[in-house]
Scaffold this motif. Structure first.
Motif, PDB file in Angstrom:
ATOM      1  N   THR A 169       0.730  -1.061  -0.183  1.00 32.93           N
ATOM      2  CA  THR A 169      -0.076  -0.086  -0.018  1.00 32.93           C
ATOM      3  C   THR A 169       0.917   1.303   0.006  1.00 32.93           C
ATOM      4  O   THR A 169       0.443   2.160  -0.586  1.00 32.93           O
ATOM      5  CB  THR A 169      -0.980   0.022   1.110  1.00 32.93           C
ATOM      6  N   VAL A 170       2.015   1.068   0.664  1.00 30.73           N
ATOM      7  CA  VAL A 170       2.503   2.431   0.900  1.00 30.73           C
ATOM      8  C   VAL A 170       3.937   2.597   0.002  1.00 30.73           C
ATOM      9  O   VAL A 170       4.844   3.466   0.456  1.00 30.73           O
ATOM     10  CB  VAL A 170       3.013   2.495   2.407  1.00 30.73           C
ATOM     11  N   ALA A 171       3.927   1.606  -0.942  1.00 29.36           N
ATOM     12  CA  ALA A 171       4.853   1.479  -1.802  1.00 29.36           C
ATOM     13  C   ALA A 171       5.353   2.830  -2.594  1.00 29.36           C
ATOM     14  O   ALA A 171       4.544   3.531  -2.593  1.00 29.36           O
ATOM     15  CB  ALA A 171       4.879   0.182  -2.872  1.00 29.36           C
ATOM     16  N   GLU A 172       6.716   2.969  -2.802  1.00 21.08           N
ATOM     17  CA  GLU A 172       7.111   3.912  -3.725  1.00 21.08           C
ATOM     18  C   GLU A 172       7.235   5.332  -3.329  1.00 21.08           C
ATOM     19  O   GLU A 172       7.515   6.254  -3.782  1.00 21.08           O
ATOM     20  CB  GLU A 172       6.196   3.844  -5.048  1.00 21.08           C
ATOM     21  N   ARG A 173       6.818   5.395  -1.900  1.00 22.87           N
ATOM     22  CA  ARG A 173       7.201   6.639  -1.548  1.00 22.87           C
ATOM     23  C   ARG A 173       7.436   6.755   0.056  1.00 22.87           C
ATOM     24  O   ARG A 173       7.578   7.731   0.608  1.00 22.87           O
ATOM     25  CB  ARG A 173       5.884   7.572  -1.488  1.00 22.87           C
ATOM     26  N   CYS A 174       7.474   5.521   0.746  1.00 24.63           N
ATOM     27  CA  CYS A 174       7.614   5.451   2.327  1.00 24.63           C
ATOM     28  C   CYS A 174       9.092   5.351   2.597  1.00 24.63           C
ATOM     29  O   CYS A 174       9.623   4.544   1.689  1.00 24.63           O
ATOM     30  CB  CYS A 174       6.999   4.138   2.714  1.00 24.63           C
ATOM     31  N   LYS A 175       9.415   5.847   3.466  1.00 24.20           N
ATOM     32  CA  LYS A 175      10.903   5.858   3.753  1.00 24.20           C
ATOM     33  C   LYS A 175      11.253   4.232   4.430  1.00 24.20           C
ATOM     34  O   LYS A 175      10.539   3.673   4.978  1.00 24.20           O
ATOM     35  CB  LYS A 175      11.556   6.732   4.843  1.00 24.20           C
ATOM     36  N   PHE A 176      12.436   3.841   3.939  1.00 25.63           N
ATOM     37  CA  PHE A 176      12.699   2.296   4.397  1.00 25.63           C
ATOM     38  C   PHE A 176      12.789   2.232   5.782  1.00 25.63           C
ATOM     39  O   PHE A 176      12.486   1.358   6.395  1.00 25.63           O
ATOM     40  CB  PHE A 176      14.064   2.158   3.800  1.00 25.63           C
ATOM     41  N   GLU A 177      13.320   3.302   6.521  1.00 25.28           N
ATOM     42  CA  GLU A 177      13.650   3.091   7.981  1.00 25.28           C
ATOM     43  C   GLU A 177      12.218   3.298   8.489  1.00 25.28           C
ATOM     44  O   GLU A 177      11.970   2.504   9.596  1.00 25.28           O
ATOM     45  CB  GLU A 177      14.440   4.448   8.376  1.00 25.28           C
ATOM     46  N   ALA A 178      11.259   4.118   8.161  1.00 32.08           N
ATOM     47  CA  ALA A 178      10.102   3.986   8.827  1.00 32.08           C
ATOM     48  C   ALA A 178       9.180   2.753   8.528  1.00 32.08           C
ATOM     49  O   ALA A 178       8.629   2.247   9.465  1.00 32.08           O
ATOM     50  CB  ALA A 178       9.158   5.203   7.958  1.00 32.08           C
ATOM     51  N   TYR A 179       9.528   2.046   7.543  1.00 32.85           N
ATOM     52  CA  TYR A 179       8.722   0.892   7.049  1.00 32.85           C
ATOM     53  C   TYR A 179       9.244   0.048   8.143  1.00 32.85           C
ATOM     54  O   TYR A 179       8.543  -0.961   8.818  1.00 32.85           O
ATOM     55  CB  TYR A 179       9.037   0.241   5.825  1.00 32.85           C
ATOM     56  N   LEU A 180      10.681  -0.065   8.281  1.00 33.33           N
ATOM     57  CA  LEU A 180      10.953  -1.026   9.363  1.00 33.33           C
ATOM     58  C   LEU A 180      10.692  -0.828  10.794  1.00 33.33           C
ATOM     59  O   LEU A 180      10.134  -1.671  11.517  1.00 33.33           O
ATOM     60  CB  LEU A 180      12.724  -1.040   9.392  1.00 33.33           C
ATOM     61  N   LEU A 208       0.428   9.395   4.960  1.00 29.94           N
ATOM     62  CA  LEU A 208       1.679   9.473   4.053  1.00 29.94           C
ATOM     63  C   LEU A 208       0.977  10.327   2.909  1.00 29.94           C
ATOM     64  O   LEU A 208       2.145  11.058   2.106  1.00 29.94           O
ATOM     65  CB  LEU A 208       2.065   7.991   3.425  1.00 29.94           C
ATOM     66  N   GLY A 209      -0.133  10.308   2.281  1.00 34.30           N
ATOM     67  CA  GLY A 209      -0.505  11.071   1.116  1.00 34.30           C
ATOM     68  C   GLY A 209      -0.299  10.045  -0.166  1.00 34.30           C
ATOM     69  O   GLY A 209       0.432   9.181  -0.169  1.00 34.30           O
ATOM     70  N   MET A 232      -1.538   3.111  16.147  1.00 36.12           N
ATOM     71  CA  MET A 232      -0.742   3.485  14.915  1.00 36.12           C
ATOM     72  C   MET A 232      -0.961   4.841  14.315  1.00 36.12           C
ATOM     73  O   MET A 232      -0.117   5.360  13.758  1.00 36.12           O
ATOM     74  CB  MET A 232      -1.077   2.360  13.783  1.00 36.12           C
ATOM     75  N   THR A 233      -2.126   5.604  14.626  1.00 36.17           N
ATOM     76  CA  THR A 233      -2.433   6.641  14.033  1.00 36.17           C
ATOM     77  C   THR A 233      -1.302   7.750  14.893  1.00 36.17           C
ATOM     78  O   THR A 233      -0.637   8.408  13.909  1.00 36.17           O
ATOM     79  CB  THR A 233      -3.840   7.199  14.276  1.00 36.17           C
ATOM     80  N   PRO A 234      -1.498   7.911  16.108  1.00 35.61           N
ATOM     81  CA  PRO A 234      -0.300   8.765  16.385  1.00 35.61           C
ATOM     82  C   PRO A 234       1.087   8.279  16.353  1.00 35.61           C
ATOM     83  O   PRO A 234       2.040   9.267  15.877  1.00 35.61           O
ATOM     84  CB  PRO A 234      -0.535   8.673  18.108  1.00 35.61           C
ATOM     85  N   TYR A 235       1.183   7.093  16.232  1.00 28.14           N
ATOM     86  CA  TYR A 235       2.768   6.710  15.860  1.00 28.14           C
ATOM     87  C   TYR A 235       3.193   7.160  14.374  1.00 28.14           C
ATOM     88  O   TYR A 235       4.213   7.698  14.122  1.00 28.14           O
ATOM     89  CB  TYR A 235       2.718   4.870  15.611  1.00 28.14           C
ATOM     90  N   PHE A 236       2.106   6.863  13.438  1.00 28.61           N
ATOM     91  CA  PHE A 236       2.431   7.527  11.977  1.00 28.61           C
ATOM     92  C   PHE A 236       2.529   9.016  12.005  1.00 28.61           C
ATOM     93  O   PHE A 236       3.442   9.426  11.221  1.00 28.61           O
ATOM     94  CB  PHE A 236       1.269   7.036  11.037  1.00 28.61           C
ATOM     95  N   LEU A 237       1.664   9.736  12.781  1.00 34.50           N
ATOM     96  CA  LEU A 237       1.761  11.007  12.842  1.00 34.50           C
ATOM     97  C   LEU A 237       2.736  11.469  13.334  1.00 34.50           C
ATOM     98  O   LEU A 237       3.441  12.670  12.558  1.00 34.50           O
ATOM     99  CB  LEU A 237       0.529  11.629  13.621  1.00 34.50           C
ATOM    100  N   LEU A 238       3.340  10.990  14.221  1.00 29.32           N
ATOM    101  CA  LEU A 238       4.553  11.656  14.756  1.00 29.32           C
ATOM    102  C   LEU A 238       5.894  11.065  13.678  1.00 29.32           C
ATOM    103  O   LEU A 238       6.701  12.192  13.707  1.00 29.32           O
ATOM    104  CB  LEU A 238       5.051  10.456  16.062  1.00 29.32           C
ATOM    105  N   ASN A 257       5.816  11.243  10.855  1.00 26.97           N
ATOM    106  CA  ASN A 257       5.303  12.166   9.550  1.00 26.97           C
ATOM    107  C   ASN A 257       5.910  13.399  10.074  1.00 26.97           C
ATOM    108  O   ASN A 257       6.650  14.332   9.209  1.00 26.97           O
ATOM    109  CB  ASN A 257       3.905  12.022   9.194  1.00 26.97           C
ATOM    110  N   SER A 258       5.561  13.861  11.395  1.00 22.67           N
ATOM    111  CA  SER A 258       5.855  15.304  11.627  1.00 22.67           C
ATOM    112  C   SER A 258       7.407  15.344  11.911  1.00 22.67           C
ATOM    113  O   SER A 258       7.786  16.606  11.707  1.00 22.67           O
ATOM    114  CB  SER A 258       4.968  15.631  13.090  1.00 22.67           C
ATOM    115  N   MET A 259       8.119  14.464  12.106  1.00 21.35           N
ATOM    116  CA  MET A 259       9.491  14.498  12.167  1.00 21.35           C
ATOM    117  C   MET A 259      10.218  14.466  10.885  1.00 21.35           C
ATOM    118  O   MET A 259      11.438  14.243  10.888  1.00 21.35           O
ATOM    119  CB  MET A 259      10.017  13.518  13.239  1.00 21.35           C
ATOM    120  N   GLY A 260       9.248  14.238   9.643  1.00 18.87           N
ATOM    121  CA  GLY A 260       9.932  13.983   8.361  1.00 18.87           C
ATOM    122  C   GLY A 260      10.569  12.664   8.149  1.00 18.87           C
ATOM    123  O   GLY A 260      11.297  12.486   7.489  1.00 18.87           O
ATOM    124  N   LEU A 261      10.247  11.736   9.146  1.00 17.91           N
ATOM    125  CA  LEU A 261      10.867  10.287   8.869  1.00 17.91           C
ATOM    126  C   LEU A 261       9.960   9.477   8.063  1.00 17.91           C
ATOM    127  O   LEU A 261      10.480   8.233   7.616  1.00 17.91           O
ATOM    128  CB  LEU A 261      11.085   9.948  10.080  1.00 17.91           C
TER     129      LEU A 261
END
Lengths: 457, 457, 457
Positions: free
Chosen positions: C120-131, C193-194, C408-414, C416-420
């Motif tokens: 789902t998040v392919a092609e734009r998600c950071k590798f480290e965030a995915y891990l 992620l957008g 997961m929502t706050p986790y992803f928001l966090l 995202n807000s940190m640019g990670l």
């Protein structure tokens, strides 16, 4: 006693698990067929052929659930003979796990028979026509063959109380039932459908000086498919014992694994080197053709399918070697007859399906046959017990050819005469993916160079 | 009593089924090797490498059927020691299902040992030479190794009545027997064959300033192959219990599945991140190399193969992590030595095969070792029971290296001196597919634009 | 008596082997996801997505070994209820083979839940965030869901002595536990992620007049992945009996294989033809979309996962047909909401995960439910035994949605807000393979023409 009851429960579980394993492996062969077919066709028809592969698995499931299984096995009774089963539609009346897992195993076989046809008629057959006849095949034509040879009420089955010629046909895992049925259907379809434009004739129908081979679009996918098929065969052949909870069935299973391996290897080596020598005699060059290697292995596998449980290892080797030759001979014969088989499924499945049935008549070893079937006294010709078994095998294969031909020929002719069978020539030239399936199967374009340049600054 | 007899039949079936399953999974690894090798080479050699992969499976079957199995296991007797087996050629005298399915399982292992070599020497080794030495390997060299370590008459086996150093070598599923044998053969072959043109030297033999990496033609095929290998390992390692009809064997099987999983995961993570950190120290950039991830997983798998049945999960983790480091170290070492391994099979199979044997000497846990082998009192060094097991492991791995080197080095040197080993440089540059196999592996051209334009009118 | 003891040993072996088989098939699904995801993305992101697929399997193994399994099953006791398990970290205290093989099976499920998100998040998600979030998922979020529904101490489990509403939630193989958990995570991630640049908005963030579809780079890989997933499901669903050594479990296993097959086939046919008819109404053209066929099959598989052991075959058919519609509906809804799912995992796993849970509440057949669970008197709505089961199913699916969303929502928001969370737009445009993974996934260039010309002289 209680211990026996408990063993019965264990055996229930073991046999169910065994068929789950075997059927899953046979179903995995769908993946193999899809990859082999996809790799074999031109890039412009990849989506089309794979869509057909997926859909005949799905159609096979629905057709075999609704009517196929009932026609194939319904109400069988070894004290009678009949033509077609008549109970168990939509799995009605299935009460035990054994019946359910048996359906799953038999469905996977039916889907295999159907999918054999897909490759042969690839690149020019209408999608709707393909669906129509694959349903026909899994729902009716194939079940009648199964009933005759594998249900206990079949007229030529080995499992009737009074089998044909005292032994019945011995087609353990289906060289005839599955592969010939699929293969002869493919042959009839290919003949009626005609060759792809540019194969033997140009776009205006004028014969070409030489047949033109269309290179496969991806040999990697072909090899992947071939290996998966080989792996799946270890469900197909050993699994056809249908149970594993006794020493006798374990011995049959083990033999089937060994003969399957040896025949596949022998077929591959035989086809590859025979072709290399034949080519060298003509051209002087030594070239090894991977297509020969793959189709040789599949030929050995198809050929050993009938006799996997009754042939000695040496006979499996012979069956495989001859299987490689049968493949080359039938493949060349089709070209001479200007019949266009896009994946050479007819030589592999029909040619070697026949050879496999005959090989049993020649080589079925007494002790192993007694273990896998019963000690009825009719074994392979080389063992000097007469020709009854060989006779039953030949009659059986003629029956399969006759039955399928009688039903499918008018069916395909009708489709063809109504213009429902073959795509328009413009669709064929542009490819089925663009004309029917929303575009090409691949888009391997990378990022444009200016973007990359910008990034590398 | 009758109930016991019946249990015996059930167990026969269960154990046969178990080996059918495990051997099928091991055979599936052939698919994995084929895809991994094909993906790793350049597009111009794809058909060549896959043809070798298919053929060493086929040759392995025929070689192991004719003589290999007889050399590996024939006439073993735990009260004696010997060098090579001598009965059961062509499966003669095989009477039970257990023997037949055992052959099938052992064949799949032999084919694995052979195919390990294919990738290393890809892109420049003659097809006939490859066939010659893969038959040599499965028919003779590998069987002698098997006899010494896995048959009960081997000089260093754990299964003899009087084992070497009181315990014998513990190579449960073959880090040494299979992977080192294949890996050292690959190393010798690569050394004698020389690197591919343009890797370390240009076409005229002048050294290049920096080694040149040839990018794999398809990472997708590499990943497919890697995953299939990992899956197949669940037949390879747990299957090496050879039976499953007792609680003890079930416990060994379960442990093997767990340790295999943990070591693979640890190896993958270890290699990926170690490489990332090392690269970052040199270049300042953070890049994740999928090759490291794949070969790290395979390294963990090879390394745990010897100890899958005797190591605790934590030790499997350590084995995997170190496996990732061993991979990176050996891979870099080969580059320094200008030995060209087209798929890095030597670091994976030879490097980690050795590490796996040693890891058993370090970490074999007493209780688990007693369950998988016997309570002989010699366990891993960390358990403080002395160094006998570690000693046996080291002697065993030296024996494998020595035996294979002594046989294969003159064999390859002979092939090379007769000009039978390496293709001509012009064939190498144009690629083996065009020069020997009738053309390229892919034709991804679509329909021509004018046809499409006509269609879209 | 001794015979019983011996049966116990056989059963130990049989059940261990069964879980080894089933878990290996489930693990094979990782290969399927990797191929499906890789085929679905653009060529410039192939290495990135496959690296994520491999690493979430590895991370899943390490996370589930260290803490995940302990949280999911540790110290369960059917006489109590709790929130999370608390023993068995790092497999400590595991003494039997049954426990170890159980871990292997459960790990394979955890890895599945994690890998659903990757596509789902392919092609734009950071590798480290995915891990980071895949470890979070397998280590904590998923185990809590498992504890609640599958351990005997869960608050809504069917296996507690005093189950919720008298029956508890019936999610046999995890439509909710596995697929909804992965699917809702994917949905939240995609929302935060957008969309990919150029899908709904141009590079400057201006909305496009029409959503742009990015064609998959290889439909062949997609089909390969889909078939492998289907095959793997025969481990996923039948394997969820967890044992096979009794007639009752054998019957459950057999039913699961049958319902899985029928639902997959029905879903595939349903989605393909529904889409074809809908498109024809809009455009007048008859086109068959292979994506519908594949995702329809997967939708049927996800939907039957909860009810595979309790639905009659006809109900499996209905579940599959509706599953195809759910897929189309949710897929279109996401596009309307401008949520970008690169592989349509949300409609398949989340949409049909929900539908699968509800289908059990509607169709669970009394006799089969009594066999698979117990005769608690609460069955599917259509059988007229009240709505307790349907109620438990709905509460259960709301619980899964709620729990995952809250964590997961706050986790992803966090993140995202940190640019990670999301890569730079220039990296996205050039593709992740070049920007993070050392270059493109393919190099299909052949030998240069001058070399070939020289060779052909």
């Amino acid at each position: 006693c209680a211990a026996f009851e408990s063993i019965g429960e264990t055996n229930d579980g073991l046999d169910t698990f065994y068929l789950l394993f075997a059927a899953s492996f046979v179903f995995f062969m769908q993946t193999g067929f899809a990859m082999l077919c996809a790799g074999s066709v031109r890039q412009k028809n990849v989506k089309n052929i794979m869509l057909k592969n997926i859909l005949d698995a799905c159609g096979g499931a629905l057709g075999f659930w609704s009517v196929g299984y009932a026609f194939a096995y319904g109400g069988a009774d070894s004290s009678k003979k009949g033509f077609i089963g008549n109970s168990g539609f939509f799995l009605s009346g299935f009460s035990t796990g054994g019946e359910l897992i048996g359906w799953f195993f038999q469905f996977a076989f039916a889907a295999t028979a159907a999918t054999i046809v897909a490759g042969t008629v690839a690149e020019r057959c209408k999608f709707e026509a393909y669906l129509a006849y694959s349903l026909m095949l899994t729902g009716f034509v194939y079940p009648v063959v199964v009933y005759s040879i594998w249900s206990s009420s079949g007229w030529i089955t080995a499992f009737n109380a009074d089998p044909f010629l005292g032994c019945g046909m011995h087609d353990f895992a289906g060289s005839g039932v599955v592969h010939m049925t699929g293969g002869i259907t493919a042959l009839i379809a290919a003949k009626i459908l005609g060759p792809r434009i540019g194969r033997f004739y140009d776009a205006d129908g004028n014969p070409l000086p030489e047949p033109v081979s269309f290179p496969p679009h991806s040999v990697a996918l072909q090899v992947l498919g071939t290996f998966i098929l080989w792996v799946g065969w270890y469900g197909f052949n050993p699994g056809s014992t249908l149970a594993i909870s006794s020493s006798a069935s374990a011995a049959v299973c083990a033999l089937a694994a060994v003969t399957t391996t040896i025949a596949a290897a022998a077929g591959s080596v035989s086809a590859l080197f025979t072709d290399m020598f034949l080519s060298r005699m003509q051209t002087g060059e030594t070239e090894y053709d991977i297509t020969m290697c793959m189709n040789g292995a599949l030929s050995g596998l198809v050929a050993i399918t009938a006799g996997c449980a009754t042939l000695a290892p040496w006979a499996a080797f012979v069956t495989g070697v001859v299987g490689g030759w049968v493949y080359i001979f039938v493949s060349n014969l089709l070209v001479k007859l200007r019949i266009d088989d896009a994946v050479d499924a007819v030589p592999v499945h029909f040619g070697n399906g026949m050879w496999g049935c005959i090989a049993v008549g020649l080589f079925a070893e007494p002790g192993r046959t007694a273990n896998a079937y019963s000690a009825h006294g009719n074994y392979g010709l080389v063992y000097g017990t007469g020709a009854n078994l060989l006779g039953a095998q030949v009659v059986g294969l003629l029956w399969i050819i006759g039955w399928v031909t009688v039903i499918m020929t008018p069916y395909f002719l009708l489709l063809n005469s109504m213009g429902l069978f073959r795509v328009d020539s413009i669709e064929e030239e542009v490819g089925l993916d663009i004309s029917h399936h929303k575009g090409a199967a691949y888009d391997i374009s990378g990022p444009d160079e200016s973007t990359v340049a910008k990034f590398e600054l």
